[in-house]
Design an enzyme around this catalytic site. Structure first.
Site, PDB file in Angstrom:
ATOM      1  N   ARG A   1      -3.357  -1.271  -6.706  1.00  0.00           N
ATOM      2  CA  ARG A   1      -2.494  -2.457  -6.758  1.00  0.00           C
ATOM      3  C   ARG A   1      -2.892  -3.246  -7.994  1.00  0.00           C
ATOM      4  O   ARG A   1      -3.995  -3.033  -8.542  1.00  0.00           O
ATOM      5  CB  ARG A   1      -2.635  -3.312  -5.505  1.00  0.00           C
ATOM      6  CG  ARG A   1      -4.048  -3.745  -5.254  1.00  0.00           C
ATOM      7  CD  ARG A   1      -4.200  -4.461  -3.924  1.00  0.00           C
ATOM      8  NE  ARG A   1      -5.617  -4.560  -3.611  1.00  0.00           N
ATOM      9  CZ  ARG A   1      -6.095  -4.854  -2.426  1.00  0.00           C
ATOM     10  NH1 ARG A   1      -5.298  -5.081  -1.416  1.00  0.00           N
ATOM     11  NH2 ARG A   1      -7.377  -4.946  -2.228  1.00  0.00           N
TER      12      ARG A   1
ATOM     13  N   SER B   1      17.740 -38.690 -18.492  1.00  0.00           N
ATOM     14  CA  SER B   1      16.473 -38.114 -18.049  1.00  0.00           C
ATOM     15  C   SER B   1      16.439 -38.231 -16.524  1.00  0.00           C
ATOM     16  O   SER B   1      16.486 -39.344 -15.985  1.00  0.00           O
ATOM     17  CB  SER B   1      15.301 -38.867 -18.675  1.00  0.00           C
ATOM     18  OG  SER B   1      14.099 -38.321 -18.197  1.00  0.00           O
TER      19      SER B   1
ATOM     20  N   LYS C   1       0.838  -1.201   0.000  1.00  0.00           N
ATOM     21  CA  LYS C   1       0.000   0.000   0.000  1.00  0.00           C
ATOM     22  C   LYS C   1       0.872   1.248   0.000  1.00  0.00           C
ATOM     23  O   LYS C   1       0.683   2.161  -0.809  1.00  0.00           O
ATOM     24  CB  LYS C   1      -0.884  -0.035   1.259  1.00  0.00           C
ATOM     25  CG  LYS C   1      -2.084   0.856   1.175  1.00  0.00           C
ATOM     26  CD  LYS C   1      -2.933   0.720   2.429  1.00  0.00           C
ATOM     27  CE  LYS C   1      -3.714  -0.576   2.484  1.00  0.00           C
ATOM     28  NZ  LYS C   1      -4.203  -0.921   3.814  1.00  0.00           N
TER      29      LYS C   1
ATOM     30  N   GLY D   1      -7.580  -7.733   5.318  1.00  0.00           N
ATOM     31  CA  GLY D   1      -8.380  -7.762   6.538  1.00  0.00           C
ATOM     32  C   GLY D   1      -7.697  -8.384   7.743  1.00  0.00           C
ATOM     33  O   GLY D   1      -8.297  -8.497   8.801  1.00  0.00           O
TER      34      GLY D   1
ATOM     35  N   ARG E   1      -3.217   3.065   8.728  1.00  0.00           N
ATOM     36  CA  ARG E   1      -3.534   1.775   8.090  1.00  0.00           C
ATOM     37  C   ARG E   1      -2.305   0.879   7.997  1.00  0.00           C
ATOM     38  O   ARG E   1      -1.194   1.347   7.784  1.00  0.00           O
ATOM     39  CB  ARG E   1      -4.068   2.010   6.668  1.00  0.00           C
ATOM     40  CG  ARG E   1      -5.298   2.892   6.639  1.00  0.00           C
ATOM     41  CD  ARG E   1      -5.926   2.919   5.267  1.00  0.00           C
ATOM     42  NE  ARG E   1      -5.188   3.719   4.314  1.00  0.00           N
ATOM     43  CZ  ARG E   1      -5.419   3.711   3.008  1.00  0.00           C
ATOM     44  NH1 ARG E   1      -6.328   2.905   2.501  1.00  0.00           N
ATOM     45  NH2 ARG E   1      -4.724   4.478   2.195  1.00  0.00           N
TER      46      ARG E   1
ATOM     47  N   HIS F   1      -0.815 -41.762  -3.821  1.00  0.00           N
ATOM     48  CA  HIS F   1      -1.313 -42.464  -4.994  1.00  0.00           C
ATOM     49  C   HIS F   1      -2.454 -41.701  -5.641  1.00  0.00           C
ATOM     50  O   HIS F   1      -2.444 -41.408  -6.839  1.00  0.00           O
ATOM     51  CB  HIS F   1      -1.780 -43.858  -4.562  1.00  0.00           C
ATOM     52  CG  HIS F   1      -2.401 -44.635  -5.666  1.00  0.00           C
ATOM     53  ND1 HIS F   1      -3.713 -45.017  -5.646  1.00  0.00           N
ATOM     54  CD2 HIS F   1      -1.894 -45.068  -6.821  1.00  0.00           C
ATOM     55  CE1 HIS F   1      -3.984 -45.675  -6.749  1.00  0.00           C
ATOM     56  NE2 HIS F   1      -2.895 -45.730  -7.474  1.00  0.00           N
TER      57      HIS F   1
ATOM     58  N   CYS G   1      11.938 -36.127 -16.026  1.00  0.00           N
ATOM     59  CA  CYS G   1      10.597 -36.670 -16.217  1.00  0.00           C
ATOM     60  C   CYS G   1       9.912 -36.989 -14.891  1.00  0.00           C
ATOM     61  O   CYS G   1       8.899 -37.659 -14.870  1.00  0.00           O
ATOM     62  CB  CYS G   1      10.639 -37.895 -17.121  1.00  0.00           C
ATOM     63  SG  CYS G   1      11.606 -39.245 -16.436  1.00  0.00           S
TER      64      CYS G   1
ATOM     65  N   TYR H   1      14.934 -30.461 -22.022  1.00  0.00           N
ATOM     66  CA  TYR H   1      13.477 -30.584 -21.934  1.00  0.00           C
ATOM     67  C   TYR H   1      13.016 -30.945 -20.535  1.00  0.00           C
ATOM     68  O   TYR H   1      13.793 -31.450 -19.722  1.00  0.00           O
ATOM     69  CB  TYR H   1      12.957 -31.631 -22.938  1.00  0.00           C
ATOM     70  CG  TYR H   1      13.330 -33.067 -22.617  1.00  0.00           C
ATOM     71  CD1 TYR H   1      12.524 -33.852 -21.796  1.00  0.00           C
ATOM     72  CD2 TYR H   1      14.480 -33.631 -23.144  1.00  0.00           C
ATOM     73  CE1 TYR H   1      12.869 -35.150 -21.500  1.00  0.00           C
ATOM     74  CE2 TYR H   1      14.829 -34.943 -22.854  1.00  0.00           C
ATOM     75  CZ  TYR H   1      14.017 -35.700 -22.031  1.00  0.00           C
ATOM     76  OH  TYR H   1      14.359 -36.985 -21.721  1.00  0.00           O
TER      77      TYR H   1
ATOM     78  N   MET I   1      -4.892  -7.322   9.331  1.00  0.00           N
ATOM     79  CA  MET I   1      -4.276  -6.403  10.287  1.00  0.00           C
ATOM     80  C   MET I   1      -5.153  -5.167  10.474  1.00  0.00           C
ATOM     81  O   MET I   1      -6.199  -5.060   9.856  1.00  0.00           O
ATOM     82  CB  MET I   1      -2.875  -6.050   9.807  1.00  0.00           C
ATOM     83  CG  MET I   1      -1.953  -7.263   9.859  1.00  0.00           C
ATOM     84  SD  MET I   1      -0.311  -6.894   9.300  1.00  0.00           S
ATOM     85  CE  MET I   1      -0.564  -6.418   7.622  1.00  0.00           C
TER      86      MET I   1
HETATM   87  C1  PEP Z   1      11.120 -40.771 -11.264  1.00  0.00           C
HETATM   88  O1  PEP Z   1      11.608 -41.523 -10.419  1.00  0.00           O
HETATM   89  O2  PEP Z   1      11.207 -39.536 -11.223  1.00  0.00           O
HETATM   90  C2  PEP Z   1      10.366 -41.329 -12.387  1.00  0.00           C
HETATM   91  C3  PEP Z   1       9.910 -40.559 -13.343  1.00  0.00           C
HETATM   92  O3  PEP Z   1      10.116 -42.655 -12.344  1.00  0.00           O
HETATM   93  P1  PEP Z   1       8.929 -43.325 -11.479  1.00  0.00           P
HETATM   94  O4  PEP Z   1       8.135 -42.222 -10.902  1.00  0.00           O
HETATM   95  O5  PEP Z   1       8.192 -44.177 -12.408  1.00  0.00           O
HETATM   96  O6  PEP Z   1       9.728 -44.079 -10.466  1.00  0.00           O
END
Ligand code: PEP
Ligand code: MG
Length: 959
Positions: free
Chosen positions: A423, A852, A110, A189, A180, A541, A919, A939, A191
């Site tokens: 803001r 990867s 502010k 809200g 303020r 999971h 990955c 990537y 403070m």
């Molecule tokens: C990992 O371990 O990051 C991975 C991509 O393999 P998983 O989750 O299948 O073990």
């Protein structure tokens, strides 16, 4: 069976192994997608209400621009941090200020924006900001104003008084102040604020003589109430009681119907409340009032609600709150005055039109209290044309200056406009994308700036169904869990996966409610429109599988008690039975009773334009983790540039025949038996790979050889039943089955017989998979499809492990090419998931054409936290500040991230052409994507639904 065996079996089969959790997640490939491709026909409800915070009018005597405002030298904005005489008070007034918008951490949002508005020439009531560092000092010295601070405040006040030609406590030229709070990050809200400060019996008479009795005493009673409540700790209800008593005694409904003499009487009553409530008189000295108010604002930084708000919103590292002391301006001085809030564009749709509310002859509190219904901001043009014209101009100035859509609070005092706050405005995903694209068209921002105007969470909103109006269901929220997978779901409660599938088959929308889910539940999870679990974290999971599907999920909802045998769930004193309707908000974790209206996802033309800009800017590629042709297609539709991880094991659960063949392979004792079983699997695998290659025509597809521990493919349940199923499935005797189970059971399967250890121990397994990959690739090439297969070896820790598999792969390729009379180009690489692999990355790179990073396993093994059991202590770690984030969700840059950087450098030093990606789950998390991009990876690969988010995060890091 021996009890030891039973114990081993139970331990190994009940241990929730993470890889197992992922195995079956996508086997129902022919089901309609949980997350339909967004259409431009999507409806958007008004998700953002016009205003979230109160309007705080300020200033009384109207400063005359130019004449009364004294020109003032601009002081150094931020003092040298090493200096012992740090500047702690920063003044601002028309055309000049000692702060600016870049000083949020010191002046709060502010204060910094008030300073900025004043310095660019907008009409801001003059004032001063006490820095957040002063608040920190106040806390450090035991909640006392630190030495010298009061004197600095007084110096600042003198400047303000000079600007105004009015003085605090002077009845002939009264100056009233607002005090303020304002931290660097908005805490709406949470403070304290005090308005109309400076009034006492003498000052109120002076004010009455200048501005009328009614107005003066109305201001006084408002001040007594607010000051009593906020500063002196006297409950507001005690003042309200007096007000209500008076209204009913006089037979009136509205506060505005009270006369000046009523208000005078009320002022006396309010004063008596101080004596009743605190046993002391109201402090009439304006300087004392100011001192107490400043302390109260500082104290409110540490109020339980502010602490809780910061902890819920993960706000850490701030110094405290700033205090903004500003002269009051009044919107309640008759019909030529008023007050309002607005967004410079519609925050819900992004439409370029002022969006807000306005009340004639009112103070901000009146808007908030709902005493009167505010009017649409556009109507202000009729009531107060001059002020409206200036307001519209100011909105344009602010948008050009801040290069963003702004949220503004203002007051008009006797035709004159005063800007009280600005803001950048909060907005929905749809609004964000439209505002960003429009501002590029209008020439206000370039595409690089536009890309930063949309938050990754905004895209999440656009790609998942949402509730039409989140504000309308607040009263029906019965519990709150973790926002595990965004979006909204509305359905009837079921308690088993089988029921979810059965209800889905009958065309019903089911929400699967479980204490926690297991791989056996995936069919039901897929069939359900949403998932609610009592246990499990953001990588449980349920959470991982739901996110992969883009399905709404609330996990770890400890407020609920699930009784799945009797089919009910208890939430506090409510019992929800099978078939009752509930709604889930996967973006907030809210569990809501009843059927809340849904709006479908909307992929507009603007979004496509916007994403194309992001793609032009980013350097890192975005691939997807996809295991089926359908997932591959979704990934492609969402802009994936290939598949970075295809988990082959998921296909094993796709049909009864397949899993039976897998179990035969597992039960095989001799190599020949195993080969026979694998021969049965080969055609299935080949067909799957063909489907994926076809969907990814022209793009690389990285296929991982089998990774999870074999026991995960065994049936679950009662041991006798498992054994009889296996005997029937595999044609082996009960004794053989028992013996095999005992051999397969593991104490810690996550660190056990999995990954490349399988392919090295059973080379015929890798051989079958490589054969299937290459046969599929050659066959599709002959059909005119362009394939780029990349074969990935999991869980390597030594170059020798990889070397073994590379030789095997190359040998199989040679054979397949000879057999088929054709060949394809392919790459062989490895996952870096074991810390040792990162340490010896240079040696491993000699064997690998690509790396990867499997950051799920790399995080598990670097921290030594089991992916399955982390949920047991993670909430404690997070609440005690031992960890700032769940490391399975947000990359641990200091630890795991350093392994990634080191392995990248070492790998590239040994093989400059090495292609490197990631990955793990972190590939779709914005801050982690930014880290990978900066670390120079080629990537990131993430779930198909997170691909747009990763594309945006990758652009933002270089924009
Ligand atoms: C990992 O371990 O990051 C991975 C991509 O393999 P998983 O989750 O299948 O073990
Ligand atoms: Mg892994």
């Amino acid at each position: 069976m021996s009890s030891i065996l039973k114990d081993i079996l139970i331990r190994s089969t009940t241990s929730e192994v993470y890889t197992r959790k992922l195995i079956k997640e996508k086997f129902e490939v022919d089901q309609p997608r949980a997350h339909p491709r967004p259409t431009s026909a999507g409806r958007w409800a008004r998700a953002v209400r016009c205003h979230g915070s109160r309007i705080e009018p300020s200033g009384l005597a109207e400063p005359e621009p130019g004449s009364k405002l004294r020109a003032q030298a601009i002081l150094t904005p931020v003092s040298d941090p090493t200096s012992t005489t740090k500047k702690r008070v920063f003044t601002f007034g028309k055309g000049r200020s000692e702060g600016n918008k870049g000083m949020k951490s010191l002046l709060g949002g502010k204060g910094a924006n008030l300073a900025e508005m004043a310095s660019i020439g907008l009409s801001v009531p003059p004032g001063l900001t006490i820095s957040t560092e002063a608040c920190q000092e106040y806390q450090q010295v035991g909640k006392k104003l630190p030495p010298g601070l009061w004197e600095e405040i007084m110096q600042g006040l003198k400047i303000v008084e000079g600007d105004m030609g009015a003085f605090l406590g002077d009845p002939s030229r009264p100056l009233l102040l607002s005090v303020r709070s304002g931290a660097a990050i908005s805490m709406p809200g949470m403070m304290d604020t005090v308005l109309n400060l400076g009034l006492n019996d003498e000052v109120v008479s002076g004010l009455a003589a200048k501005s009328g009795e009614r107005f003066a005493y109305d201001s006084f009673r408002r001040f007594l109430d607010m000051f009593g409540d906020v500063v002196m700790g006297i409950p507001h209800a005690l003042f309200d009681e007096k007000l209500e008593d008076m209204k009913s005694a006089k037979g009136i409904k509205l506060d505005t119907d009270l006369t000046a003499s009523d208000l005078k009487e009320l002022v006396e009553e309010y004063k008596s409340v101080y004596v009743q409530g605190r046993g002391e008189q109201f402090p009439s000295d304006p300087m004392r009032q100011l001192e107490l108010a400043v302390k109260a604002v500082f104290d409110s930084w540490d109020s339980p609600r502010a602490i809780k708000y910061r902890s819920i919103n993960n706000i850490t590292g701030l110094k405290g709150t700033a205090v903004n002391i500003q002269c009051m301006v009044f919107g309640n001085m008759g019909n030529t005055s008023g007050t309002g809030v607005l967004f410079t564009r519609n925050p819900s749709t992004g439409e370029k039109k002022l969006y807000g509310e306005f009340l004639i002859n009112a103070q901000g509190e009146d808007v908030v209290a709902g005493i009167r219904t505010p009017e649409d901001i556009q109507l202000m043009e009729t009531h107060l044309p001059e002020a409206y014209k200036e307001l519209v101009e100011n909105c344009e100035i602010l948008e050009r200056h801040y290069k963003d859509m702004m949220d503004i609070e203002f007051t008009v005092q006797d035709q004159r406009l005063w800007m009280l706050q600005c803001r950048t405005g909060k907005r929905t995903g749809k609004g964000a994308v439209k505002i960003a694209t429009d501002m590029v068209k209008e020439g206000l921002v370039d595409t690089r700036q536009a890309v930063k105007m949309v938050e990754p969470q905004h895209l999440d909103q656009l790609l998942h169904p949402q509730f039409e109006d989140v504000s309308s269901y607040k009263g029906s929220v019965v519990a709150k869990g973790l926002p595990a997978s965004p979006g909204a779901a509305v359905g009837q409660v079921v308690f088993s996966a089988e029921d979810a599938e059965a209800w889905h088959a009958q065309g019903k929308s089911a929400i699967l409610v479980r204490t926690e889910t297991s791989p056996e539940d995936v069919g039901g999870m897929h069939a359900a429109v949403g998932i609610l679990t009592a246990r499990g974290g953001m990588t449980s999971h349920a959470a991982v599988v739901a996110r992969g599907w883009g399905k709404c999920c609330v996990s770890g909802c400890s407020d609920i008690r699930v009784n799945d045998s009797e089919k009910f769930v208890v939430v506090e004193d409510k019992v929800i039975r099978e078939g009752e309707w509930i709604s889930l908000n996967g973006s907030t974790g809210e569990v809501i009773l009843g059927k809340q209206p849904l709006a479908p996802p909307a992929m507009t033309g603007d979004l496509e334009t916007f994403m194309a800009w992001a793609d032009e800017i980013r350097r890192i590629k975005v691939m997807a983790n996809a295991d089926t042709p359908e997932d591959a297609q979704t990934a492609r539709n969402n802009g994936a540039q290939g598949i970075g991880l295809c988990r082959t094991e998921h296909m094993f659960f796709a049909s009864d025949e397949r899993i039976r063949a897998v179990r035969k392979m597992i039960m095989a004792v001799t190599t020949e038996q195993r080969k026979n079983a694998l021969d049965l699997l080969l055609p299935y695998q080949r067909a799957d790979f063909e489907g994926i290659f076809r969907a990814m025509d022209g793009l690389p597809v990285t296929i991982r050889l089998l990774d999870p521990p074999l026991h995960e493919f065994l049936p679950e349940g009662d041991l006798e039943q498992i054994v009889s199923e296996l005997t029937a499935d595999t044609g082996t005797t009960e004794e053989e089955v028992y013996a095999r189970i005992e051999k397969l059971s593991e104490v810690n399967p996550m660190l056990g017989f999995r990954g490349c250890r399988l392919g090295i121990s059973y080379p015929e397994l890798s051989e079958m998979q490589v054969r299937a990959i290459l046969q599929a690739a050659i066959s599709l090439t002959s059909q005119g499809v362009t394939v780029y297969p990349e074969i990935m070896v999991p869980l390597v820790g030594t170059p020798q492990e990889l070397g073994h598999q590379v030789r095997l792969i190359r040998a199989v390729a040679k054979t397949v090419f000879l057999e088929m009379g054709a060949s394809v180009n392919y790459k062989v690489g490895t996952m870096i998931e074991v810390p040792r692999a990162a340490l010896v990355a240079d040696e491993i790179a000699k064997e690998a054409e690509f790396f990867s990073f499997g950051t799920n396993d790399l995080t598990q093994m670097t921290f030594g936290y089991s992916r399955d059991d982390v949920g047991k202590f993670l909430p404690v770690y997070l609440s005690k500040g031992i960890l700032q984030h769940d490391p399975f969700e947000v990359l641990d840059q200091k630890g795991v991230g350093q392994l990634v950087k080191m392995a990248t450098e070492r790998g590239r030093a040994a093989r400059p052409s090495l292609k490197i990606g990631i990955c793990g789950e972190h590939g779709g998390e914005p801050s982690s994507v930014a880290f990978f991009a900066e670390a120079g990876l080629d990537y990131v690969s993430c779930s198909p639904f997170r691909v747009p988010i990763a594309r945006l995060a990758a652009a933002q890091v270089v924009a």
